[in-house]
Design a protein around this motif. Sequence first.
Motif, short mmCIF file in Angstrom:
data_model
loop_
_atom_site.label_atom_id
_atom_site.label_comp_id
_atom_site.label_asym_id
_atom_site.label_seq_id
_atom_site.Cartn_x
_atom_site.Cartn_y
_atom_site.Cartn_z
N ILE A 316 0.82 -1.22 0.00
CA ILE A 316 0.00 0.00 0.00
C ILE A 316 0.85 1.26 0.00
O ILE A 316 0.35 2.36 0.25
CB ILE A 316 -0.99 0.00 1.18
CG1 ILE A 316 -0.25 -0.03 2.53
CG2 ILE A 316 -1.97 -1.15 1.08
CD1 ILE A 316 -1.16 0.25 3.72
N GLY A 317 2.16 1.10 -0.28
CA GLY A 317 3.01 2.26 -0.48
C GLY A 317 3.42 2.99 0.78
O GLY A 317 3.75 4.18 0.73
N ARG A 318 3.46 2.29 1.92
CA ARG A 318 3.93 2.91 3.15
C ARG A 318 5.46 2.87 3.20
O ARG A 318 6.06 1.84 2.88
CB ARG A 318 3.39 2.19 4.38
CG ARG A 318 1.90 2.21 4.59
CD ARG A 318 1.37 3.58 4.93
NE ARG A 318 1.11 4.37 3.74
CZ ARG A 318 0.90 5.67 3.72
NH1 ARG A 318 0.97 6.36 4.84
NH2 ARG A 318 0.66 6.30 2.60
N PRO A 319 6.12 3.94 3.64
CA PRO A 319 7.56 3.87 3.84
C PRO A 319 7.89 2.95 5.01
O PRO A 319 7.17 2.94 6.02
CB PRO A 319 7.96 5.32 4.16
CG PRO A 319 6.70 5.96 4.66
CD PRO A 319 5.57 5.27 3.96
N VAL A 320 8.96 2.17 4.87
CA VAL A 320 9.31 1.17 5.88
C VAL A 320 10.73 1.40 6.37
O VAL A 320 11.66 1.60 5.58
CB VAL A 320 9.19 -0.26 5.31
CG1 VAL A 320 9.55 -1.30 6.38
CG2 VAL A 320 7.78 -0.52 4.79
N VAL A 321 10.91 1.34 7.69
CA VAL A 321 12.22 1.31 8.33
C VAL A 321 12.34 -0.05 9.00
O VAL A 321 11.47 -0.43 9.79
CB VAL A 321 12.38 2.44 9.37
CG1 VAL A 321 13.73 2.34 10.07
CG2 VAL A 321 12.20 3.80 8.72
N ALA A 322 13.39 -0.79 8.68
CA ALA A 322 13.51 -2.15 9.22
C ALA A 322 14.96 -2.53 9.39
O ALA A 322 15.86 -1.94 8.76
CB ALA A 322 12.82 -3.15 8.29
N VAL A 339 18.50 -0.62 8.68
CA VAL A 339 19.41 -0.25 9.78
C VAL A 339 19.92 -1.52 10.44
O VAL A 339 19.32 -2.59 10.31
CB VAL A 339 18.69 0.64 10.82
CG1 VAL A 339 18.18 1.92 10.18
CG2 VAL A 339 17.54 -0.12 11.48
N PRO A 340 21.03 -1.45 11.17
CA PRO A 340 21.54 -2.63 11.87
C PRO A 340 20.58 -3.06 12.98
O PRO A 340 19.87 -2.23 13.56
CB PRO A 340 22.87 -2.16 12.45
CG PRO A 340 23.20 -0.90 11.74
CD PRO A 340 21.90 -0.28 11.34
N ALA A 342 19.44 -4.34 16.75
CA ALA A 342 19.83 -4.04 18.14
C ALA A 342 20.57 -2.71 18.25
O ALA A 342 21.48 -2.56 19.07
CB ALA A 342 20.68 -5.18 18.72
N ASP A 343 20.18 -1.73 17.43
CA ASP A 343 20.85 -0.42 17.41
C ASP A 343 19.78 0.66 17.47
O ASP A 343 19.33 1.17 16.44
CB ASP A 343 21.68 -0.29 16.13
CG ASP A 343 22.57 0.95 16.13
OD1 ASP A 343 22.25 1.91 16.86
OD2 ASP A 343 23.56 0.97 15.36
N PRO A 344 19.33 1.05 18.68
CA PRO A 344 18.24 2.03 18.79
C PRO A 344 18.60 3.39 18.20
O PRO A 344 17.72 4.09 17.70
CB PRO A 344 17.98 2.10 20.29
CG PRO A 344 19.17 1.51 20.96
CD PRO A 344 19.74 0.53 20.00
N GLN A 345 19.89 3.76 18.24
CA GLN A 345 20.29 5.04 17.67
C GLN A 345 20.06 5.06 16.16
O GLN A 345 19.47 6.00 15.61
CB GLN A 345 21.76 5.32 17.98
CG GLN A 345 22.30 6.64 17.43
CD GLN A 345 21.82 7.85 18.21
OE1 GLN A 345 21.21 7.71 19.27
NE2 GLN A 345 22.08 9.04 17.68
#
Length: 399
Positions: A316-322, A339-340, A342-345
């Motif tokens: 549905i075209g949502r941007p994803v951070v994973a 992103v890596p 276990a890296d909250p930053q």
Amino acid sequence: MTGRRDTRAVPIPRNAAGDVELSRVCLMIGQLGLGGAEKQVVMLARGLVDRGIETTLLLLSERGPREAELSGSGVRIVSLGYRGLTRPWIDLRGSLKDTAAAMRALGRLMTHLRRTRPQVFHAYLFHCYVAAAPAARLARIPVCVAGRRSLGTFKEGRRGLLAVERVATGMTDFVVANAHAVAEDALRQEGLPRNKIAVIHNGMEERDFRAVAPADLATDLPVVVCVANLRAYKGHQYLLDAVGRLRQWGRPCTLVLIGDGPQRPHLQRQADRLGIDVRLLGHRTDVGAFLARADVVVLPSLEEGLSNAVMEAMAIGRPVVATAVGGTPELLCDRGVLVPPADPQALAQGLHRMLTDRAAAALLGKAAREWALEHLSADTMVERHITLYRTLLEGGRAS
């Protein structure tokens, strides 16, 4: 790897041109809960029936909420009645009671296979495919396929499970993985020859690509949605830390967690301590509405196979951070923010970018949807399975 079994007990029909006619398939999974593997097996079963292939879905233990998705489909559902799925059903430490129940279920499985005589028997997940292989051999089923849906980290250091799996894999004709990362993991752990495993990505139906009305969520903040069971390996604790950093950076958001599990009380306490707005909604059947409401979809897993939640957000075209684990990079390469683990930053920075640069977020969401439309349709997934089944029935190997 053992040789192919004698299949004379189950004749393989051919048409006038001499080509194999695929007419009977049996699929097997533990139960019909709301997990991703269950969604895929239901989709495959419906797709096979729609193409005129008689399909039975065997359940090792019990039915579940996804059974409703098969209502009126023509898929026959049979439960073997095993109740020992609180741990992998072949566990060398199991009680005699557990073992007796498992043997009864195995007996019912063999009886079913001998009576229905499927041409192809395809089992999903560890507790099913280690039972399917010997049962298929004893019932003289022409083709037995095992499905790998996740990384095999749960077997590491457990030599008994690895030994059982290797024996079962030796009796299995072929292995299907849902991601290249999953296939490579199986090759490493099991010593499979490369010509005995192939990748067929998960599929999505037309309805997964349709726009739905966003969920009604009372908040004035940007919405970040995570769909994942609340288990430690899903990495929610790092996500909450990341959302805490966003608050410190002047970019607070409302975090919606869909799914349930043993980490729930710990996450609630962590959210209270961080002073962030977290909505723990438990299991939901209206996930699409919450994805539509999201400004960003996130998956912070420490390990992953091929995430249905990420796929649904892409559709549905949502941007994803994973996190860049398992098969997720195969889905999001140049189409999302990786992103890596276990890296909250790093997770906070990725979310901050998507919440701040809306134009970039929209471009990534558009690219993800276009790629998903081309590569992740249910029709593509079903047709690839049918091609594989026919190739194996012909006595060949899929590439």
